[in-house]
Design a protein around this motif. Sequence first.
Motif, PDB file in Angstrom:
ATOM      1  N   GLY A   9      17.854   0.013  -2.145  1.00 18.96           N
ATOM      2  CA  GLY A   9      17.797   1.436  -1.848  1.00 18.96           C
ATOM      3  C   GLY A   9      16.612   2.178  -2.424  1.00 18.96           C
ATOM      4  N   HIS A  10      15.593   1.455  -2.887  1.00 17.59           N
ATOM      5  CA  HIS A  10      14.392   2.103  -3.414  1.00 17.59           C
ATOM      6  C   HIS A  10      13.416   2.373  -2.265  1.00 17.59           C
ATOM      7  CE1 HIS A  10      15.512   1.596  -7.651  1.00 17.59           C
ATOM      8  NE2 HIS A  10      15.945   0.382  -7.319  1.00 17.59           N
ATOM      9  N   ASP A  11      13.826   3.252  -1.364  1.00 19.60           N
ATOM     10  CA  ASP A  11      13.006   3.535  -0.189  1.00 19.60           C
ATOM     11  C   ASP A  11      11.617   4.028  -0.564  1.00 19.60           C
ATOM     12  OD1 ASP A  11      15.288   2.888   1.178  1.00 19.60           O
ATOM     13  OD2 ASP A  11      15.829   4.948   1.683  1.00 19.60           O
TER      14      ASP A  11
ATOM     15  N   THR B 246       9.453 -10.852 -15.362  1.00 14.90           N
ATOM     16  CA  THR B 246       9.166 -11.842 -14.334  1.00 14.90           C
ATOM     17  C   THR B 246       9.172 -11.172 -12.968  1.00 14.90           C
ATOM     18  OG1 THR B 246      10.160 -13.606 -15.638  1.00 14.90           O
ATOM     19  CG2 THR B 246       9.908 -14.003 -13.283  1.00 14.90           C
ATOM     20  N   MET B 247       8.099 -11.379 -12.229  1.00 17.88           N
ATOM     21  CA  MET B 247       7.969 -10.775 -10.906  1.00 17.88           C
ATOM     22  C   MET B 247       8.431 -11.760  -9.841  1.00 17.88           C
ATOM     23  SD  MET B 247       4.161  -9.131 -11.327  1.00 17.88           S
ATOM     24  CE  MET B 247       3.485 -10.663 -11.981  1.00 17.88           C
ATOM     25  N   ALA B 248       9.152 -11.266  -8.862  1.00 22.32           N
ATOM     26  CA  ALA B 248       9.587 -12.091  -7.740  1.00 22.32           C
ATOM     27  C   ALA B 248       8.722 -11.788  -6.522  1.00 22.32           C
ATOM     28  CB  ALA B 248      11.053 -11.835  -7.419  1.00 22.32           C
ATOM     29  N   PHE B 249       8.405 -12.814  -5.761  1.00 22.66           N
ATOM     30  CA  PHE B 249       7.545 -12.656  -4.597  1.00 22.66           C
ATOM     31  C   PHE B 249       8.160 -11.730  -3.557  1.00 22.66           C
ATOM     32  CE2 PHE B 249       5.635 -14.075  -0.564  1.00 22.66           C
ATOM     33  CZ  PHE B 249       4.288 -14.056  -0.898  1.00 22.66           C
ATOM     34  N   ASP B 250       9.478 -11.714  -3.471  1.00 23.41           N
ATOM     35  CA  ASP B 250      10.164 -10.900  -2.467  1.00 23.41           C
ATOM     36  C   ASP B 250      10.520  -9.514  -2.998  1.00 23.41           C
ATOM     37  OD1 ASP B 250      11.993 -11.905  -4.258  1.00 23.41           O
ATOM     38  OD2 ASP B 250      13.368 -12.719  -2.756  1.00 23.41           O
ATOM     39  N   GLY B 251       9.653  -8.955  -3.829  1.00 22.79           N
ATOM     40  CA  GLY B 251       9.926  -7.656  -4.428  1.00 22.79           C
ATOM     41  C   GLY B 251      10.131  -6.549  -3.413  1.00 22.79           C
TER      42      GLY B 251
ATOM     43  N   LEU C 292      11.410  -6.798  -0.419  1.00 22.42           N
ATOM     44  CA  LEU C 292      12.735  -6.952   0.179  1.00 22.42           C
ATOM     45  C   LEU C 292      13.815  -6.520  -0.805  1.00 22.42           C
ATOM     46  CD1 LEU C 292      12.322 -10.422   1.944  1.00 22.42           C
ATOM     47  CD2 LEU C 292      11.780  -8.144   2.814  1.00 22.42           C
ATOM     48  N   ASN C 293      13.650  -6.908  -2.068  1.00 22.07           N
ATOM     49  CA  ASN C 293      14.629  -6.521  -3.079  1.00 22.07           C
ATOM     50  C   ASN C 293      14.666  -5.009  -3.257  1.00 22.07           C
ATOM     51  OD1 ASN C 293      15.202  -9.237  -3.562  1.00 22.07           O
ATOM     52  ND2 ASN C 293      13.642  -9.409  -5.145  1.00 22.07           N
TER      53      ASN C 293
ATOM     54  N   GLY D 190     -17.870   4.018  -5.486  1.00 20.29           N
ATOM     55  CA  GLY D 190     -18.500   2.733  -5.213  1.00 20.29           C
ATOM     56  C   GLY D 190     -17.594   1.519  -5.298  1.00 20.29           C
ATOM     57  N   ILE D 191     -16.351   1.684  -5.757  1.00 22.07           N
ATOM     58  CA  ILE D 191     -15.420   0.553  -5.799  1.00 22.07           C
ATOM     59  C   ILE D 191     -15.157   0.060  -4.378  1.00 22.07           C
ATOM     60  CG2 ILE D 191     -12.991  -0.045  -6.199  1.00 22.07           C
ATOM     61  CD1 ILE D 191     -14.567  -0.115  -8.739  1.00 22.07           C
ATOM     62  N   ARG D 192     -15.226  -1.253  -4.193  1.00 25.35           N
ATOM     63  CA  ARG D 192     -14.969  -1.835  -2.878  1.00 25.35           C
ATOM     64  C   ARG D 192     -13.904  -2.927  -2.911  1.00 25.35           C
ATOM     65  NH1 ARG D 192     -16.775   2.238  -2.084  1.00 25.35           N
ATOM     66  NH2 ARG D 192     -18.601   2.856  -0.861  1.00 25.35           N
ATOM     67  N   ARG D 193     -13.298  -3.125  -4.079  1.00 26.91           N
ATOM     68  CA  ARG D 193     -12.195  -4.080  -4.186  1.00 26.91           C
ATOM     69  C   ARG D 193     -11.157  -3.507  -5.142  1.00 26.91           C
ATOM     70  NH1 ARG D 193     -14.372 -10.032  -5.372  1.00 26.91           N
ATOM     71  NH2 ARG D 193     -12.435 -10.667  -4.348  1.00 26.91           N
ATOM     72  N   VAL D 194      -9.901  -3.637  -4.758  1.00 29.79           N
ATOM     73  CA  VAL D 194      -8.791  -3.100  -5.544  1.00 29.79           C
ATOM     74  C   VAL D 194      -7.755  -4.199  -5.728  1.00 29.79           C
ATOM     75  CG1 VAL D 194      -6.896  -1.424  -5.575  1.00 29.79           C
ATOM     76  CG2 VAL D 194      -9.151  -0.745  -4.704  1.00 29.79           C
ATOM     77  N   LEU D 195      -7.244  -4.333  -6.948  1.00 30.91           N
ATOM     78  CA  LEU D 195      -6.155  -5.264  -7.243  1.00 30.91           C
ATOM     79  C   LEU D 195      -4.897  -4.444  -7.487  1.00 30.91           C
ATOM     80  CD1 LEU D 195      -5.055  -8.083  -7.864  1.00 30.91           C
ATOM     81  CD2 LEU D 195      -5.922  -7.842 -10.203  1.00 30.91           C
ATOM     82  N   LEU D 196      -3.967  -4.519  -6.549  1.00 31.78           N
ATOM     83  CA  LEU D 196      -2.709  -3.767  -6.611  1.00 31.78           C
ATOM     84  C   LEU D 196      -1.628  -4.713  -7.114  1.00 31.78           C
ATOM     85  CD1 LEU D 196      -1.312  -1.051  -5.948  1.00 31.78           C
ATOM     86  CD2 LEU D 196      -0.833  -2.000  -3.669  1.00 31.78           C
ATOM     87  N   HIS D 197      -1.239  -4.528  -8.367  1.00 27.69           N
ATOM     88  CA  HIS D 197      -0.442  -5.514  -9.092  1.00 27.69           C
ATOM     89  C   HIS D 197       1.041  -5.143  -9.054  1.00 27.69           C
ATOM     90  CE1 HIS D 197      -0.865  -8.596 -12.518  1.00 27.69           C
ATOM     91  NE2 HIS D 197       0.424  -8.491 -12.270  1.00 27.69           N
ATOM     92  N   ASN D 198       1.855  -6.020  -8.453  1.00 29.91           N
ATOM     93  CA  ASN D 198       3.309  -5.871  -8.448  1.00 29.91           C
ATOM     94  C   ASN D 198       3.728  -4.507  -7.886  1.00 29.91           C
ATOM     95  OD1 ASN D 198       5.960  -6.674  -8.928  1.00 29.91           O
ATOM     96  ND2 ASN D 198       5.924  -6.117 -11.091  1.00 29.91           N
ATOM     97  N   PRO D 199       3.310  -4.184  -6.662  1.00 25.41           N
ATOM     98  CA  PRO D 199       3.500  -2.823  -6.158  1.00 25.41           C
ATOM     99  C   PRO D 199       4.945  -2.420  -5.897  1.00 25.41           C
ATOM    100  CG  PRO D 199       2.674  -4.255  -4.425  1.00 25.41           C
ATOM    101  CD  PRO D 199       2.594  -5.037  -5.699  1.00 25.41           C
ATOM    102  N   PHE D 200       5.856  -3.378  -5.798  1.00 23.94           N
ATOM    103  CA  PHE D 200       7.241  -3.042  -5.480  1.00 23.94           C
ATOM    104  C   PHE D 200       8.167  -3.167  -6.688  1.00 23.94           C
ATOM    105  CE2 PHE D 200       5.154  -4.887  -1.711  1.00 23.94           C
ATOM    106  CZ  PHE D 200       5.056  -3.725  -0.963  1.00 23.94           C
TER     107      PHE D 200
END
Length: 315
Positions: free
Chosen positions: A122-124, A109-114, A116-117, A91-101
């Motif tokens: 090389g973390h394919d 500290t999380m960077a917005f361009d994670g 790209l970094n 029944g979940i219809r919303r997911v919060l995926l936090h800092n996926p990269f």
Amino acid sequence: MTNPSTQRYSTLRYWIQGVACVVALSLCCTLSADEPVEATITTSPEKHVVSWFLIGGSSATPEDRYVGWDLRQSGWGKFVFMRVRPGLEGGIRRVLLHNPFGHELPNNTMAFDGSLNADEQGHDWLVEGFVEAWKPVVEGRWSGGDPVEVICYLGRLDEAPGFEALKDASDEEGYQARAWASVALPLAAGMSIAVDSSADLPENHPGFRFIRDLRDSGVRVYVEARPDTNKPHLHNWPMISVESFWERSDPTRHADARGMERDAHSHGEVIQLFTERKLTPAIAQEKLAQGYSVAAQLNHEIWQANKLNRWLNPQ
């Protein structure tokens, strides 16, 4: 002349896909960019219970960008099938995926361009298969055809080295290009975007100009956490805040708090994220009655209860 370093990113192909999907995004998300939420709390409470997955920060291993969940070995497809799918079927219809990269900066500290970094380092395994795994979630593959909002929570647009250098060089075009490239994968999957510490952005900051343009393109964008009273340009945005911080920054409860006062009828949705105390059905009901949405690590509880509405309304 455009800075050549901003002209090519290895994930640019996903940026093109992301731009193409913006038109359809408001149709497939649970909530559109400007849809009011208060009226749906009583009619559709499941829209206000969000399942939270912390990715970057789930491991103590810097070589893996602090990402656990066995993602390096199993990939995004298995993660979604094994970890996310059961809650959707319940029944979940919303997911919060936090800092996926993941992240590599000190003090978590999380960077917005994670993305790209991660790609450049090389973390394919963090970028490959991301769209293919998450787009079916948004489109309702495991939710009986119901669309699912996946909120991709990314890091800061300020204090991130990749952006600060461009800002200091007054390279507006380069800044905006890197910002758009940073959301290429989530947009290609049909996700909403949340930006860490964005409630601090001044109106004249290039980061604010980016999130404003992103929202104006049709993407639902969340700021974090509670803006101060002197930042009215952010007062009507959807917000995500750790529950304890939201309570502590409430000027109606604490004389030294500088946060804006919330009027549920004129301001955007507020998702209170439970990271310190356990979110129980009783607390969830209380928060929903107050006009808030709630987010927590819920998949196990939903699986045990078999259905979200059974968890939310225990006998």
